[in-house]
Design a protein around this motif. Structure first.
Motif, PDB file in Angstrom:
ATOM      1  N   SER A 292       0.828  -1.212   0.000  1.00 22.98           N
ATOM      2  CA  SER A 292       0.000   0.000   0.000  1.00 22.98           C
ATOM      3  C   SER A 292       0.860   1.259   0.000  1.00 22.98           C
ATOM      4  N   ASP A 295       2.288   1.681  -3.519  1.00 20.13           N
ATOM      5  CA  ASP A 295       1.245   2.122  -4.448  1.00 20.13           C
ATOM      6  C   ASP A 295       0.861   3.577  -4.195  1.00 20.13           C
ATOM      7  N   ARG A 296       0.846   3.983  -2.931  1.00 19.78           N
ATOM      8  CA  ARG A 296       0.460   5.353  -2.596  1.00 19.78           C
ATOM      9  C   ARG A 296       1.436   6.364  -3.212  1.00 19.78           C
ATOM     10  N   LEU A 298       3.435   5.931  -5.899  1.00 20.21           N
ATOM     11  CA  LEU A 298       3.308   5.951  -7.353  1.00 20.21           C
ATOM     12  C   LEU A 298       2.019   6.655  -7.789  1.00 20.21           C
ATOM     13  N   ASN A 299       0.961   6.412  -7.054  1.00 18.90           N
ATOM     14  CA  ASN A 299      -0.308   7.060  -7.382  1.00 18.90           C
ATOM     15  C   ASN A 299      -0.247   8.570  -7.156  1.00 18.90           C
ATOM     16  N   THR A 302       1.176  10.392 -10.223  1.00 19.12           N
ATOM     17  CA  THR A 302       0.177  10.505 -11.298  1.00 19.12           C
ATOM     18  C   THR A 302      -0.888  11.535 -10.948  1.00 19.12           C
ATOM     19  N   ALA A 303      -1.314  11.535  -9.650  1.00 19.40           N
ATOM     20  CA  ALA A 303      -2.365  12.458  -9.227  1.00 19.40           C
ATOM     21  C   ALA A 303      -1.911  13.913  -9.301  1.00 19.40           C
ATOM     22  N   SER A 306      -2.246  15.172 -12.939  1.00 22.32           N
ATOM     23  CA  SER A 306      -3.649  15.319 -13.331  1.00 22.32           C
ATOM     24  C   SER A 306      -4.303  16.498 -12.635  1.00 22.32           C
TER      25      SER A 306
END
Length: 872
Positions: A292, A295-296, A298-299, A302-303, A306
């Protein structure tokens, strides 16, 4: 369905007696009695009750009838979800069937309806689940000898397995040689017909046995009572010695201690498994957290990208929406002004129309007031007439009860007078000349009866006097007549009348006055159904409404309604315009608010994404560390999972250990209770035997028994030969199908823990035709059922039935397992293990066991029902 009790009347050896088994428990119940007690009689009667029509005269039914004849009565108390019911049938004579709800003793089904109730209870036709779960005495394997029963039970098993595992395809096998088939058919034809009926030597042996059995029945009836008592006392002595055997007592105590130790060991291992499970769960949580965290990060990258694009687009859209909202507000203000003007116009038109309608109602109320005044006057007249009639009724003393009293008193007086006249002397006088007879100066009338009471003196002109002596009337009769006359006079004088006709006339007058009162009340109810006060209130309301009327000319209603309709159409047009303006304005404002909120949210997301990503200069180092942490946590998870699997695989069966302890405790308690019962029974039998004496017919009976056993043995040999040849013939004809393993998965799943109690790491293979075990696989070697010992075949047959019972229970079809003298070929070690298997299944399954092996089945434990046999 659970059995609660069984009741037999005039069945086989219980001729002229009633035999009952009560107190059947939910788990294992053991009926352990000596040979010829009647255990198989109970089993066969129970089977006939559920699977033979009450009108049947089949062999299975006739076999229940004692030698002395008479009707056979069988009943069972069963418990289902709807309550406790008694199912009973009377066979062979005055045949009946009925089902009674025991809570209120109401008969809920009779005759054919009772048969349908039983069929619904079983859930299927034919033999149903019981055919798979009820084991007759002497049946070692899984299949009965009857071809019909085989077919029925095979279809029942097929339906059951299909319902729990689904239908699957099968593959076909080969045939035997035709020459072998012909040889088998010829040999079988010598002793049996094609339909299976006996012939030749087999029929001769059967006829001889039947003739001997008929002779034996007459002798047996004469010695049965004494023999039964002697055998029962002997068995009681044996049972008492068996129960007091120190070795047996010590064995039961050792078994209990061993079971307690095994249970503690199983519980300790279960605790170790639980700790290993906790370690595994913790490792899984750490691995999930590491993944987790990676993933947090890497996310977040991306966030962030955006969020920056979204914030710029949202800000531009929000500015454009604010300009559109100002333009729409101006249009809304103009629409509101037009609607207010139209609303004022329509209000004025409605006021004019309401004033016109008020005047129309006032003029109608004036006419109504005149009509109500007339109605009130008529109501007053009806009320006065009603009150006058009621007063007349009240003043009259005549009532139906009073008139009945008068008529009763008048009848009493008439009857008493007639009785007195019947007692008096009657005198008839006929005159020829002018002379007349007188009494106290009065001439006696001619041609009519004159009643004389007491001594009477008559004057006869020209002759003299005549005295007639009569017996005086009974003084008591006169007294009763006087009292009756006085009672009648009191009733009449109370109403100021003197005769019965006057009383009836007075009653008619009262009835007419009553009818007059009801008529006037009806008229009053018609004129003033809600009462005069409401009528007067309605008149007052009408007068008040009429006071507003005038004679000035008025416009017509239609003119004002046309004008109002036009103003309403104008108002509707303005209102629709206003509604549209409001909707447009709301939509524009909502769009603007949403765009503004989106811009704000986009900015917040951008700020949050910037904060989540952290310092840019440490980003690469943090990503490398997270990848390392994730790999370490995953390795720890796999290590703990491997350790948990090893512990689970080596874990002893906790349920089996608990069942073993329950069985051992039950055996100890059962032996203690049975010791008390046997002692009491022995004392009662000794007392009974002292009153009985033999008549020297035992030798004759024994001779016949020996001859019959020889004849039956010969018949049985032919029967076994015919059965074996028939089975061989069927086997040679049938095709073998190999069903997929998944078809037998459910029954294998239920069999696995039970079979492991007897054979660790063993398994059963199944035949695709009979859907029954065909062999035992152990130590990587397969043994066919025919190669197994009789004891092992018997044990596998019972375990398989336990598994089928579990499958029926999965479907909500709970049926008791009934075993009649089972496990006759099992050694001491295997029978204890079978007892453990039975106890394990009995935790949620009813099992009823009949056995003559009292010592062996003492270790099974379980409930001991109450057995009662009484003369009828």
């Amino acid at each position: 369905m659970k059995l609660i009790a069984l009741h037999l009347t005039n069945v086989r050896k219980f001729a002229g007696k009633s035999a009952s088994i009560t107190g059947i428990g939910d788990g294992v119940t053991v009926v352990s009695e000596a040979n010829e007690f009647g255990k198989s009689t109970f089993f066969d009667a129970l089977h006939a009750l559920f699977f033979e029509k009450f009108s049947s005269s089949a062999k299975a039914v006739k076999s229940l009838q004692p030698y002395a004849g008479g009707a056979v009565h069988v009943a069972a108390d069963v418990q289902i979800d709807a309550g406790i019911f008694r199912v009973e049938k009377r066979f062979l004579s005055k045949k009946t069937a009925k089902v009674t709800r025991l809570a209120d003793h109401k008969i809920i089904a009779q005759e054919d309806e009772a048969e349908r109730w039983i069929s619904t209870l079983l859930g299927v036709g034919g033999e149903g689940p019981a055919g798979l779960l009820w084991v007759r005495q002497g049946l070692v394997g899984l299949e009965p000898d009857s071809a019909k029963e085989k077919t029925q039970l095979t279809e029942t098993r097929r339906d059951l397995l299909s319902s729990v595992a689904g239908e699957i395809d099968t593959m076909t096998g080969g045939r035997r040689m035709d020459s072998v088939m012909r040889r088998v058919a010829e040999t079988l034809g010598d002793i049996a017909t094609k339909t299976g009926r006996k012939t030749g030597a087999w029929k001769d042996a059967a006829d001889t046995a039947d003739a001997l059995e008929t002779k034996l029945s007459g002798v047996t009836l004469q010695v049965h009572e004494l023999e039964t008592a002697l055998k029962a006392r002997k068995q009681a002595d044996i049972a008492l010695k068996r129960l007091d055997n120190p070795d047996a007592m010590a064995k039961r105590d050792d078994a209990k201690k061993a079971a307690e130790t095994a249970l503690q060991t199983a519980k300790a291992h279960a605790s170790t498994v639980a700790l290993a499970q906790q370690d595994y769960d913790l490792a899984g949580l750490k691995a999930a957290n590491a993944q987790s965290d990676l993933d947090r990060l890497l996310n977040a990258l991306t966030a962030l990208q955006s969020a920056d694009r979204s914030a710029k687009a949202c800000a531009s859209d929000a500015d454009h929406a604010v300009v559109q909202a100002r333009q729409q507000q101006h249009a809304l203000d103009a629409a509101q002004k037009r609607h207010a003007e139209a609303t004022a116009t329509i209000t004025q038109s409605r006021l004019h129309l309401d004033a016109l309608r008020t005047q129309i109602r006032a003029r109608a109320a004036k006419a109504q007031a005149t009509q109500l005044a007339t109605q009130i006057s008529k109501a007053h007249i009806a009320m006065a007439d009603r009150d006058a009639a009621r007063a007349a009724v009240k003043a009259s003393g005549a009532t139906p009860d009073w008139l009945r009293s008068v008529e009763t008193a008048h009848t009493s007086v008439t009857q008493l007078e007639a009785a007195l006249l019947a007692q008096a002397t009657r005198l008839f006088v006929r005159y020829d000349g002018d002379a007349r007879i007188t009494q106290s100066g009065s001439i006696l009338p001619a041609e009519q009866a004159i009643h004389l009471d007491g001594d009477t003196q008559l004057d006869l002109p020209g002759i003299g006097q005549m005295v007639i002596h009569n017996q005086a009337a009974n003084a008591d009769s006169k007294e009763r007549l006087n009292k009756a006359q006085a009672a009648l006079n009191r009733l009449l004088s109370g109403a100021n009348i003197s005769t019965l006709d006057d009383a009836r006339g007075l009653m008619r007058a009262r009835t007419q006055a009553d009818a007059k009162a009801e008529l006037e009340q009806t008229r009053l109810d018609t004129l003033a159904p809600d009462g005069l006060d409401n009528l007067r209130a309605a008149l007052a309301d009408a007068n008040l409404a009429a006071s507003q009327s005038h004679e000035q000319p008025m416009p017509t209603t239609s003119e004002l309604e046309v004008h109002l309709a036009q103003t309403e159409r104008d108002e509707e047009t303005a209102r629709l315009s206003l509604r549209q303006a409001n909707a447009d304005n709301a939509q524009v404002r909502e769009t603007a608010a949403k765009l503004q909120a989106a811009a704000t949210r986009a900015d917040e997301i951008l700020q949050s994404a910037t904060a989540d990503i952290g310092a840019p200069d440490t980003l690469d180092a943090r990503r490398t560390q997270l990848l390392r942490d994730q790999a370490t946590a995953q390795g720890a998870l796999e290590t703990s999972q491997s350790a948990l699997k090893k512990l689970v695989h080596s874990a002893p069966d906790l349920d089996t250990a608990q069942a073993e302890l329950t069985r051992a405790l039950g055996a100890v308690n059962a032996a203690r209770n049975e010791r008390t019962q046997v002692g009491e029974r022995l004392a009662a039998l000794s007392s009974q035997i002292r009153t009985l004496a033999g008549h020297g017919i035992e030798e004759h009976r024994d001779l016949l028994v020996g001859q019959l056993e020889t004849a039956r043995s010969t018949e049985a040999r032919f029967a076994r030969q015919a059965a074996a040849l028939t089975r061989l013939q069927t086997t040679l004809n049938d095709e073998r199908n190999a069903a997929r393993d998944t078809y037998f998965g459910p029954v294998q799943e239920e069999l696995k823990p039970l079979l492991s109690i007897l054979h660790r790491d063993a398994a059963l293979s199944f035949d695709s035709d009979s859907l029954l075990p065909s062999g035992l696989v152990r130590a990587d070697a397969q043994e066919s059922m025919d190669d197994l010992s009789g004891g092992t075949q018997e044990q596998i047959a019972i375990l398989t039935r336990l598994a089928f019972a579990r499958l029926f229970a999965r479907q909500g079809r709970h049926m008791p397992i009934v075993l009649d003298d089972a496990l006759v070929y099992s050694d001491d070690d295997r029978i204890i293990k079978m007892f453990t298997a039975l106890t394990r299944v009995a935790q949620d399954q009813q099992i009823l066991v009949f056995s003559c092996r009292q010592l062996a089945f003492q270790d099974l434990g379980g409930a001991k029902p109450t057995l009662e046999i009484v003369d009828i």
